[in-house]
Motif scaffolding. Structure first.
Motif, PDB file in Angstrom:
ATOM      1  N   ASP A 253       0.810  -1.217   0.000  1.00 28.82           N
ATOM      2  CA  ASP A 253       0.000   0.000   0.000  1.00 28.82           C
ATOM      3  C   ASP A 253       0.844   1.268   0.000  1.00 28.82           C
ATOM      4  N   LEU A 260      -0.342   7.031  -6.362  1.00 27.11           N
ATOM      5  CA  LEU A 260      -1.518   7.895  -6.489  1.00 27.11           C
ATOM      6  C   LEU A 260      -1.113   9.371  -6.513  1.00 27.11           C
ATOM      7  N   HIS A 264      -1.504  11.870  -9.787  1.00 28.50           N
ATOM      8  CA  HIS A 264      -2.295  13.095  -9.633  1.00 28.50           C
ATOM      9  C   HIS A 264      -1.512  14.312 -10.133  1.00 28.50           C
ATOM     10  N   VAL A 270      -7.465   8.588 -11.210  1.00 28.93           N
ATOM     11  CA  VAL A 270      -7.609   7.213 -10.716  1.00 28.93           C
ATOM     12  C   VAL A 270      -9.028   7.073 -10.163  1.00 28.93           C
ATOM     13  N   PRO A 271      -9.822   6.114 -10.693  1.00 29.01           N
ATOM     14  CA  PRO A 271      -9.474   5.031 -11.616  1.00 29.01           C
ATOM     15  C   PRO A 271      -9.832   5.314 -13.081  1.00 29.01           C
ATOM     16  N   SER A 275      -6.274   2.335 -13.065  1.00 35.54           N
ATOM     17  CA  SER A 275      -6.706   1.699 -11.815  1.00 35.54           C
ATOM     18  C   SER A 275      -5.477   1.299 -11.003  1.00 35.54           C
ATOM     19  N   VAL A 276      -5.588   1.415  -9.682  1.00 38.88           N
ATOM     20  CA  VAL A 276      -4.467   1.073  -8.793  1.00 38.88           C
ATOM     21  C   VAL A 276      -4.987   0.205  -7.656  1.00 38.88           C
ATOM     22  N   PRO A 290      -8.263   8.497  -4.365  1.00 40.98           N
ATOM     23  CA  PRO A 290      -9.461   7.808  -3.876  1.00 40.98           C
ATOM     24  C   PRO A 290      -9.099   6.711  -2.865  1.00 40.98           C
ATOM     25  N   LEU A 292      -8.243   3.295  -1.338  1.00 42.83           N
ATOM     26  CA  LEU A 292      -7.433   2.313  -2.064  1.00 42.83           C
ATOM     27  C   LEU A 292      -8.019   0.902  -2.014  1.00 42.83           C
ATOM     28  N   SER A 293      -8.214   0.309  -3.196  1.00 45.78           N
ATOM     29  CA  SER A 293      -8.475  -1.130  -3.274  1.00 45.78           C
ATOM     30  C   SER A 293      -7.189  -1.848  -2.895  1.00 45.78           C
ATOM     31  N   SER A 332     -10.340   3.014  -5.945  1.00 47.67           N
ATOM     32  CA  SER A 332      -9.151   3.225  -6.790  1.00 47.67           C
ATOM     33  C   SER A 332      -9.113   2.286  -7.985  1.00 47.67           C
ATOM     34  N   THR A 333     -10.044   1.341  -8.072  1.00 51.74           N
ATOM     35  CA  THR A 333     -10.104   0.450  -9.226  1.00 51.74           C
ATOM     36  C   THR A 333     -11.464   0.572  -9.888  1.00 51.74           C
TER      37      THR A 333
END
Length: 339
Positions: A253, A260, A264, A270-271, A275-276, A290, A292-293, A332-333
């Protein structure tokens, strides 16, 4: 409390517990030492008596009787990193609950903080067994020599021959992260990997390439990082670093957080544009912009499993085991943008 010959209040003894509980002092001793052939009602009565008179077991006497100190040594490689440090805290909490104490020693690259020195330091404290949080291959190799005659458990994602191991299933976690991106339509997925000497980094990278291969997709060379947010930031802000990738699987992470930030600064969304997804589920991951996934590792459960498995292994053979990770989908995805 009772009074001794001088009239002073004496510390409660095992005999005081026995009288209050209505059992023999041998039964109290068996309860203290975790003997399995004790009725639960008897155990509860003895424990209630100990609590009532605030009896504290004499650890020195118990060690002489059982030939065990109820002390576990924990050798921690890279405790400043979130995973090893969190696992150590989980072990300490589980040890307190089980009536054990923990002595911890750090492993680092400095000559006086190597594996040999760490194991020697713990041996001097009379530990019953050794738990090694060993994220790096080099630490595992050194340990084989230093702790060959001490009951040992490794917290590592790859089983070691003849050594008890526990871990969160890193391969399964990484596979779920990649499968999530594939399910959103992404076909060019870059991997931001961790240092090559780290077991978790290699296992996560292998799962990434395997899942892409299973989907009939090529895997470009991963970008190898150092676990830090600064590294992820530099990748995110560097033009051309992502190529044509529409998604990034970051091996932790912290690198995802930096990524991220860098994206930016370049004006990438994102996403919507990229996608992250990360790995670990840091406490603040849900508050990023955003959110985070990621893949959640339950380090509290890992620490508890490490402690209970190691204690059990002192009396009987114990199988190595893994804890299932959890995919956590946040903002984030998202689906791959139409070409």
């Amino acid at each position: 409390m009772t009074e001794n010959a001088t009239g002073r209040t004496a510390k409660p003894s095992i005999y005081d517990v026995a009288r209050l509980a209505g059992v023999s002092h041998q039964t109290v001793s068996r309860v203290l030492n975790g003997h399995p052939n004790i009725r639960e009602s008897t155990r509860a009565r003895v424990e209630a008596a100990m609590a009532e008179i605030r009896y504290t077991p004499n650890s020195i006497a118990r060690a002489l009787a059982t030939r065990r100190t109820r002390r576990i040594g924990v050798l921690v490689d890279r405790p400043e990193q979130y995973g090893p440090g969190s696992t150590l805290r989980g072990i300490e909490e589980a040890a307190r609950a089980a009536g054990y104490t923990v002595s911890a020693s750090t492993v680092a690259d400095a000559p006086d903080l190597g594996t040999d020195a760490g194991v020697a330091h713990l041996r001097m404290q009379g530990v019953d067994a050794l738990c090694v949080i060993a994220p790096r291959y080099s630490t595992i190799a050194d340990l084989t020599r230093a702790a060959h005659d001490l009951p040992t458990l490794l917290v590592t994602a790859e089983p070691a021959d003849g050594v008890l191991t526990v871990a969160v299933d890193q391969y399964a976690g990484a596979a779920r992260a990649v499968d999530h991106l594939l399910s959103l339509g992404h076909r060019d997925i870059l991997h931001l990997g961790g240092p090559l000497d780290w077991v978790d980094a290699r296992v996560r990278s292998r799962a990434w390439s395997d899942r892409l291969a299973a989907a009939g997709l090529p895997a470009r060379p991963p970008v190898i990082g150092d676990w830090t947010s600064d590294f992820g930031y530099e990748v995110g802000r560097r033009p051309g670093a992502l190529g044509q990738a529409t998604a990034v699987f970051a091996a932790n992470d912290q690198m995802a957080l930096g990524l991220l930030h860098g994206l930016h600064e370049r004006g990438l969304r994102v996403p919507d544009d990229v996608s992250v997804i990360g790995f670990d589920d840091l406490p603040d991951a849900r508050h990023l912009l955003p959110p985070l996934s990621t893949v959640r590792q339950d380090f509290h459960a890992l620490g508890a499993l490490s402690l209970t498995s190691l204690i059990a292994s002192l009396d009987r053979p114990v199988a190595s085991s893994m804890i299932e990770p959890e995919l956590v989908v946040r903002a984030s995805t998202g689906p791959r943008a139409s070409a």
